[in-house]
Design an enzyme around this catalytic site. Structure first.
Site, PDB file in Angstrom:
ATOM      1  N   CYS A  67      -3.674   0.757   6.344  1.00  0.00           N
ATOM      2  CA  CYS A  67      -3.972  -0.552   5.772  1.00  0.00           C
ATOM      3  C   CYS A  67      -2.859  -0.870   4.781  1.00  0.00           C
ATOM      4  O   CYS A  67      -1.806  -0.243   4.813  1.00  0.00           O
ATOM      5  CB  CYS A  67      -5.343  -0.549   5.097  1.00  0.00           C
ATOM      6  SG  CYS A  67      -5.515   0.747   3.843  1.00  0.00           S
ATOM      7  N   THR A  68      -3.071  -1.820   3.903  1.00  0.00           N
ATOM      8  CA  THR A  68      -2.004  -2.245   2.996  1.00  0.00           C
ATOM      9  C   THR A  68      -1.608  -1.145   2.018  1.00  0.00           C
ATOM     10  O   THR A  68      -0.443  -0.752   1.942  1.00  0.00           O
ATOM     11  CB  THR A  68      -2.431  -3.499   2.212  1.00  0.00           C
ATOM     12  OG1 THR A  68      -2.820  -4.519   3.127  1.00  0.00           O
ATOM     13  CG2 THR A  68      -1.273  -4.009   1.351  1.00  0.00           C
TER      14      THR A  68
END
Length: 253
Positions: free
Chosen positions: A181-182
């Site tokens: 994810c980020t």
């Protein structure tokens, strides 16, 4: 030049409101802007400001034993990407609504960025198992960029991931799955939930996409990484989009 930071830590917080009040006071004293979420499961921060003031704030936070090991990811921009400072208390620091995905009860195994890069170059892990990269972000974020060949899901919210993943579970059974994810927080919860569901072949990418960019650059990644502020998206050198692109969610915290 503005210093931008992203950080999170899962840790038991017995009085989230007290911590939130302290964070707000310290951040205001240093003229920082951004978004901070505090919950009984930990803290999630996106803060930006003068480099010296940022350093002082995190020195204070790291002095708390609960956050002593918290990794802070840094980038820089010419302008302040946040309009204001908001510190909120929430039920979760990232909403997933799954009791079997609490990082307070343990942590799924992780893979370092350098190792993931090696596996992508090889096309398999060190045991010869095929590699699948699972993007746990929503479709809007994925549109800006993702890892080459990643499995992406048609979701608008993180809470939709379990249902969206169901049709793919059989195909993932014989692979080494790396969730990403980020910045690491969503893939950490996703990996825990998948382990609870019996998928013991799942790892999480340490530090997320931003940690990968910071440690090894952009090899194996196509495009940029969407961020929820006025920078819109960062390239592999952690530089903002900077071309005037607009996004409905940019700058909202």
């Amino acid at each position: 030049m503005i210093t931008n930071t992203a950080a999170y830590q899962f840790a038991p917080i017995h009085d989230p409101q007290q911590l939130a009040d302290s964070v707000l006071e310290r951040a205001q004293q240093r003229a920082l802007k951004g978004s901070v979420l505090v919950a009984e499961e930990g803290i999630n921060l996106f803060l930006a400001g003068d480099a010296e003031q940022i350093a002082g704030f995190y020195a204070w936070l790291h002095a708390d034993a609960r956050f002593a090991q918290m990794r802070v990811k840094y980038s820089h921009s010419a302008e302040q990407p946040f309009a204001r400072l908001k510190v909120k208390v929430k039920p979760e620091i990232i909403s997933f609504r799954r009791d079997d995905a609490s990082p307070l009860q343990g942590r799924a195994p992780s893979v370092a960025p350098a190792m993931l890069r090696k596996w992508m170059q090889q096309g398999h892990d060190d045991h010869g198992r095929p590699l699948v990269l699972l993007d746990t972000r929503n479709a809007q974020e994925v549109a800006y960029g993702t890892f080459q060949g990643a499995l992406t899901l048609p979701i608008d919210k993180f809470t939709e991931l379990p249902e969206a993943l169901q049709p793919h579970r059989a195909a993932l059974a014989d692979a080494t799955v790396v969730s990403f994810c980020t910045g690491g927080i969503r893939c950490e919860k996703a990996a825990l939930w998948m382990h609870a569901e019996g998928m013991d072949n799942v790892l999480q990418l340490e530090g997320g996409i931003l940690g990968y960019f910071e440690d090894v650059g952009g090899e194996g990644y196509d495009g940029r990484c969407f961020v929820f502020d006025e920078r819109v998206a960062l390239d592999a050198e952690l530089r903002p989009l900077g071309d005037g692109a607009a996004c409905a969610d940019a700058g909202k915290i």
